[in-house]
Design an enzyme around this catalytic site. Structure first.
Site, PDB file in Angstrom:
ATOM      1  N   GLU A 104      21.734  14.670  10.606  1.00  0.00           N
ATOM      2  CA  GLU A 104      21.372  16.093  10.568  1.00  0.00           C
ATOM      3  C   GLU A 104      22.460  17.046  11.081  1.00  0.00           C
ATOM      4  OE1 GLU A 104      17.644  16.278  12.704  1.00  0.00           O
ATOM      5  OE2 GLU A 104      16.681  14.864  11.358  1.00  0.00           O
TER       6      GLU A 104
ATOM      7  N   GLU B 224      13.299   8.277   5.328  1.00  0.00           N
ATOM      8  CA  GLU B 224      12.184   8.679   6.218  1.00  0.00           C
ATOM      9  C   GLU B 224      11.044   9.283   5.399  1.00  0.00           C
ATOM     10  OE1 GLU B 224      13.612  11.131   9.475  1.00  0.00           O
ATOM     11  OE2 GLU B 224      15.439   9.965   9.690  1.00  0.00           O
TER      12      GLU B 224
HETATM   13  O1  9MR Z   1       9.300  10.389  14.463  1.00  0.00           O
HETATM   14  C1  9MR Z   1      10.113  10.761  15.564  1.00  0.00           C
HETATM   15  C2  9MR Z   1       9.251  11.346  16.668  1.00  0.00           C
HETATM   16  O2  9MR Z   1       8.423  10.327  17.224  1.00  0.00           O
HETATM   17  C3  9MR Z   1      10.131  11.961  17.728  1.00  0.00           C
HETATM   18  O3  9MR Z   1       9.320  12.616  18.685  1.00  0.00           O
HETATM   19  C4  9MR Z   1      11.095  12.939  17.103  1.00  0.00           C
HETATM   20  C5  9MR Z   1      11.992  13.593  18.124  1.00  0.00           C
HETATM   21  O4  9MR Z   1      12.680  14.636  17.601  1.00  0.00           O
HETATM   22  O5  9MR Z   1      11.888  12.266  16.140  1.00  0.00           O
HETATM   23  C6  9MR Z   1      11.133  11.784  15.087  1.00  0.00           C
HETATM   24  O6  9MR Z   1      11.960  11.193  14.111  1.00  0.00           O
HETATM   25  C7  9MR Z   1      12.889  12.059  13.461  1.00  0.00           C
HETATM   26  C8  9MR Z   1      14.085  11.231  13.066  1.00  0.00           C
HETATM   27  O7  9MR Z   1      14.599  10.559  14.168  1.00  0.00           O
HETATM   28  C9  9MR Z   1      15.143  12.084  12.407  1.00  0.00           C
HETATM   29  N1  9MR Z   1      14.617  12.843  11.298  1.00  0.00           N
HETATM   30  C10 9MR Z   1      13.395  13.591  11.560  1.00  0.00           C
HETATM   31  C11 9MR Z   1      12.334  12.670  12.172  1.00  0.00           C
HETATM   32  C12 9MR Z   1      11.030  13.396  12.351  1.00  0.00           C
HETATM   33  O8  9MR Z   1      11.191  14.435  13.286  1.00  0.00           O
END
Ligand code: 9MR
Length: 334
Positions: free
Chosen positions: A132, A239
């Site tokens: 990102e 994802e």
């Molecule tokens: O699913 C993840 C969630 O449990 C966490 O709290 C969050 C923290 O920012 O990150 C989520 O996963 C993310 C991923 O690592 C990167 N792309 C977006 C995902 C959803 O937010």
């Protein structure tokens, strides 16, 4: 034998799912090994989890996920090595609380990448190296992060170079969301084209695919896959989930009259969207080398908490009781 998603897609690409330490136990664990042949640790390999305090490591959760994958012969995508979120608070400052220099930060990045990649070298076949980095604002290029502020653009090149040095066999991905929106796609393309031109060891691009019943449109998806593939890159869907609500970024409270009912109309729209995207994935299978869902079932989707706490969402193929939903068959049969 009862077929799972991985069997339906055996001649196409591995089908994966994001997991955490509770989804690798009990009923979810048997669902995972029946349906999927790849996993991504949802949080356990992020920097804040691995090294919450400087030189204090917490490998427990990541190790248990890796052990689960090995036992069940699942591939592992490592997620992730360099991101603007979920970093420990010590990372960007020295002992006196002053911001560190570029040299120091790149040294920290190198040490971190070597440590994590080496530990899981025999298990992780692909890493999300940089996550990102492109800004949400279409008039800007790179996101305004601590990485960018301290290192300029170099942190991206360096992260890939370090990861490649640590494990020359690993596939290395740049991973981002909203990659199908034309204005973001063009900026991701520009970044990747630049990396390729400089000879940076990037294998592929991950389209996170936090999509909805409203986007992407088929032509946007096809154009994106073709454009990224034209750079000689692999494409992974990393994802995947299909929200029943339009995309939103900022956290907010649930409106009192906000309806989160999973109506027949929404189910039909979601079914059509799931069918369309998997038709496209199969059509472009020569470029796509993995499709991963983000969470196992609607019970545990991160979208039940984000961006609206307590607004129920239904983005996945399994319901809250872990049963296959009707929409499962729009993916598994064609
Ligand atoms: O699913 C993840 C969630 O449990 C966490 O709290 C969050 C923290 O920012 O990150 C989520 O996963 C993310 C991923 O690592 C990167 N792309 C977006 C995902 C959803 O937010």
């Amino acid at each position: 034998m009862i077929m799972g998603l991985k069997d339906y897609y055996k001649n196409y690409f591995p089908v994966g799912v994001a997991v955490n330490t509770h989804s690798i136990k009990g009923n979810e664990a048997s669902l995972i090994s029946k349906e999927f042949n790849s996993i991504t640790p949802e949080n356990a390999m992020k920097w804040a989890y691995i090294e919450p305090k400087q030189d204090i490591y917490n490998w427990k959760d990541a190790d248990s996920i890796v052990a689960f994958a090995k036992k069940n012969h699942l591939r592992i995508r490592g997620h992730n090595l360099c991101w603007h979120e979920q970093n420990p608070s010590w990372l960007f400052v020295d002992k006196n609380g002053n911001q560190v220099s570029k040299d120091t930060l790149l040294q920290r990045l190198k040490a971190h990448i070597f440590r994590v990649v080496n530990r899981y070298k025999d298990a992780v076949y692909a890493w999300d190296v940089v996550n990102e980095a492109i800004d949400d604002d279409s008039t800007k290029f790179l996101r305004d992060s601590k990485w960018h502020e301290i290192c300029g653009e170099d942190f991206i090149d360096s992260a890939f170079v370090y990861a490649h040095e640590a494990d020359p066999k690993a596939q290395l991905f740049y991973n981002d969301y909203n990659a199908e929106r034309p204005e973001k796609r063009e900026r991701i393309y520009k970044l990747l084209k630049g990396l390729r031109a400089k000879g940076i060891p990037v294998t592929g691009v991950g389209s996170q695919a936090h999509w909805s019943i409203y986007e992407p449109k088929q032509d946007e998806l096809e154009t994106t896959i073709k454009e990224f593939a034209s750079l000689g890159l692999k494409v992974q869907i990393t994802e995947l989930d299909l929200s029943i609500f339009p995309w939103e970024k900022s956290r907010r409270k649930k409106n009192p009259n906000e309806n989160d009912e999973y109506s027949d109309q929404l189910k039909a729209k979601q079914a059509a969207q799931y069918k369309m995207i998997f038709d496209v994935f199969r059509k472009y299978r020569q470029y796509i080398n993995g499709v991963t869902f983000w969470n196992v079932s609607d019970k545990d989707s991160w979208l039940n908490h984000y961006p609206v706490e307590g607004r129920k969402n239904y983005p996945l193929l399994f319901d809250s009781l872990l049963h296959r939903k009707a929409v499962y068959w729009n993916v598994a049969q064609w």
